[in-house]
Design a protein around this motif. Structure first.
Motif, PDB file in Angstrom:
ATOM      1  N   LEU A   1       0.405   0.524   2.422  1.00 59.81           N
ATOM      2  CA  LEU A   1       0.345   0.294   0.975  1.00 59.81           C
ATOM      3  C   LEU A   1      -0.995   0.752   0.408  1.00 59.81           C
ATOM      4  O   LEU A   1      -1.040   1.410  -0.644  1.00 59.81           O
ATOM      5  CB  LEU A   1       0.560  -1.192   0.678  1.00 59.81           C
ATOM      6  N   CYS A   2      -2.078   0.426   1.090  1.00 60.29           N
ATOM      7  CA  CYS A   2      -3.409   0.841   0.630  1.00 60.29           C
ATOM      8  C   CYS A   2      -3.534   2.362   0.618  1.00 60.29           C
ATOM      9  O   CYS A   2      -4.118   2.950  -0.311  1.00 60.29           O
ATOM     10  CB  CYS A   2      -4.498   0.233   1.515  1.00 60.29           C
ATOM     11  N   ASP A   3      -2.989   2.996   1.630  1.00 61.50           N
ATOM     12  CA  ASP A   3      -3.027   4.460   1.698  1.00 61.50           C
ATOM     13  C   ASP A   3      -2.308   5.089   0.515  1.00 61.50           C
ATOM     14  O   ASP A   3      -2.758   6.085  -0.058  1.00 61.50           O
ATOM     15  CB  ASP A   3      -2.397   4.959   3.001  1.00 61.50           C
ATOM     16  N   GLN A   4      -1.166   4.521   0.140  1.00 62.00           N
ATOM     17  CA  GLN A   4      -0.406   5.078  -0.987  1.00 62.00           C
ATOM     18  C   GLN A   4      -1.182   4.910  -2.295  1.00 62.00           C
ATOM     19  O   GLN A   4      -1.184   5.798  -3.142  1.00 62.00           O
ATOM     20  CB  GLN A   4       0.962   4.397  -1.125  1.00 62.00           C
ATOM     21  N   MET A   5      -1.836   3.770  -2.447  1.00 63.93           N
ATOM     22  CA  MET A   5      -2.546   3.494  -3.695  1.00 63.93           C
ATOM     23  C   MET A   5      -3.819   4.313  -3.831  1.00 63.93           C
ATOM     24  O   MET A   5      -4.303   4.542  -4.940  1.00 63.93           O
ATOM     25  CB  MET A   5      -2.871   2.009  -3.792  1.00 63.93           C
TER      26      MET A   5
END
Length: 485
Positions: free
Chosen positions: A177-181
């Motif tokens: 999730l952090c990577d996508q954001m």
């Protein structure tokens, strides 16, 4: 289904249209071919076909059929790469998870997807196993609709299994999730559209909040909120407004840990999250955005004394960002939601109490930042500037730059009572700064304020004229020791 038609599904603006297109894709998939190829068993193919023909509620109420059907859907996710098949199956899995009318709890509906074989294996965590299936899907399927639906399903599965919410289980998905954001500067990218809705689900889990914060989650959400808010300001897109709401909802869930997590407290300060939330209150395009913004700020005020005391800036930052002025306006609005009214009143009381605790100079900074100068604040006098002029040099004279901006030519054309009062007070304050700060005259000239103030001598408002003339007079004085106070 042609490749162009498949890509169109993922790019449609309306998610409900995407969902309907995904369900319609059932008839365009040759399900029997998966049976012939051995990817699915014949009974699994029959279960998927039967599930399409039978109302879902009926299927889920059948104790034998329900787990078999759910596991057949899950097997497609782990074994099939066709986008049309995945879109259909993921949509049906999501339908299973939200089917409250079937009489099963969320935990029971989630457990339908756990295979009997996995449950029987020693030292095998069924939640971890199904997580890996969905993580593989997220990393390999390049399709916006599949990613968004898959991420939401995985988040729902993880929060339903309260006995399995370990760091080892949650962390891989949170890292994704952090990577996508952080992958894009644009809030319209499909990666962000997939991550944020799933995050609103996952952060309902207390353990997930701590892990997300430890991976810099507050910073990711705050930066994305600022970018998305900018796009909302120049667009009427409902999707952008929904994204703003979801991002603030994430901050609200994190604020619930304000008393328990020093990392969350530190990052709210470090990333100007408090100021960003105040900006949302000032410019919220929808009431639900206003509601969740106020609720988040209230949480920060209510818990601010536990890990970091209020003196470290919670209320002070809200005051400096102009929340007092915003609350004054909000108190006059007729709210249908009693929670909003209560939050407004609570914040007003807290900030009023803390305003009295601020130093005189801190009050002045808050007043300037609010954009609403007031003669009655006792900060606009020679005595005040004699004691505080030296503090105005902080941050490369940021305060003086704000006063210069108030008297600048672009603000001179407004000519309304409030704007004229601000200009008059700013002229008075700049004149006193020139008098009491060593080399203050050079600072004002360097910032380009002299010409703007000179033009104000001909301003139509007599109060502005008078204070502009006095300021210019102080700019012309060379030796103050020969000037009587």
């Amino acid at each position: 289904m042609s490749s162009s038609s498949q890509e169109a599904i993922g790019e449609q603006e309306n998610f409900e249209e995407c969902r309907e297109s995904a369900l319609e894709g059932y008839s365009k998939v040759d399900w029997s071919s998966y049976g012939r190829a051995g990817v699915l068993s014949g009974s699994e193919v029959d279960l998927i076909k039967s599930g399409e023909e039978t109302p879902l509620e009926y299927t889920l109420k059948d104790e034998v059929m329900a787990p078999r059907y759910a596991q057949a859907l899950s097997k497609v996710v782990s074994s099939v790469n066709d986008k049309a098949a995945l879109r259909y199956v993921l949509t049906r899995m999501e339908d299973v998870l939200v089917a409250e009318e079937c009489g099963l709890s969320l935990k029971e509906r989630v457990e339908l997807f756990f295979s009997t074989k996995t449950l029987a294996e020693v030292n095998t965590d069924p939640v971890s196993k199904i997580r890996d299936v969905f993580m593989h899907c997220l990393s390999t399927v390049n399709d916006a609709y599949c990613s968004k639906t898959c991420a939401a399903i995985l988040a729902t599965i993880l929060i339903a299994q309260s006995n399995s919410q370990s760091k080892e289980l949650l962390e891989p998905f949170i890292i994704w999730l952090c990577d996508q954001m952080s992958a894009s500067r644009s809030a319209k990218k499909s990666e962000i559209k997939a991550a944020v809705p799933a995050l609103t689900i996952l952060l309902r889990c207390t353990a997930a909040r701590s892990i997300f914060a430890d991976h810099g989650g507050v910073g990711y959400v705050t930066k994305l909120l600022r970018r998305t808010s900018t796009s909302v300001a120049v667009s009427t897109s409902q999707q952008s407004s929904q994204m703003v709401y979801e991002l603030i909802f994430c901050l609200w869930t994190l604020s619930l840990e304000w008393s328990n997590s020093s990392r969350i407290v530190q990052d709210f300060h470090a990333h100007a999250t408090i100021e960003t939330l105040v900006d949302q209150v000032a410019s919220a395009p929808r009431e639900k955005v206003m509601r969740v913004s106020l609720a988040t700020l209230r949480n920060l005020c209510s818990s601010s004394g536990t890990i970091l005391s209020n003196s470290q800036g919670v209320a002070a930052k809200m005051i400096k960002a102009g929340l007092v002025k915003n609350l004054r306006t909000l108190r006059e609005r007729p709210w249908t939601d009693p929670d909003v009214k209560e939050d407004v009143e609570h914040l007003s009381k807290v900030l009023s109490a803390n305003y009295r605790e601020l130093s005189t100079f801190e009050r002045y900074l808050a007043e300037v930042d609010s954009g609403e100068l007031d003669w009655g604040s006792l900060c606009h006098s020679e005595a005040f500037w004699k004691d505080n002029a030296k503090f105005a040099e902080a941050n490369d004279f940021a305060l003086i730059k704000k006063l210069v901006n108030i008297v600048s030519e672009e603000n001179q054309g407004e000519n309304d009572a409030e704007a004229n009062k601000n200009i008059a007070i700013a002229c008075s304050d700049l004149g006193d700064f020139v008098r009491f700060y060593p080399n203050g005259k050079a600072v004002i000239k360097h910032l380009g304020a002299k010409d703007s103030i000179m033009k104000l001598i001909d301003h139509p408002d007599p109060d502005v004229q008078r204070h502009a003339l006095q300021c210019v007079s102080k700019l012309l004085v060379t030796n103050w020791q020969f000037v009587k106070s």
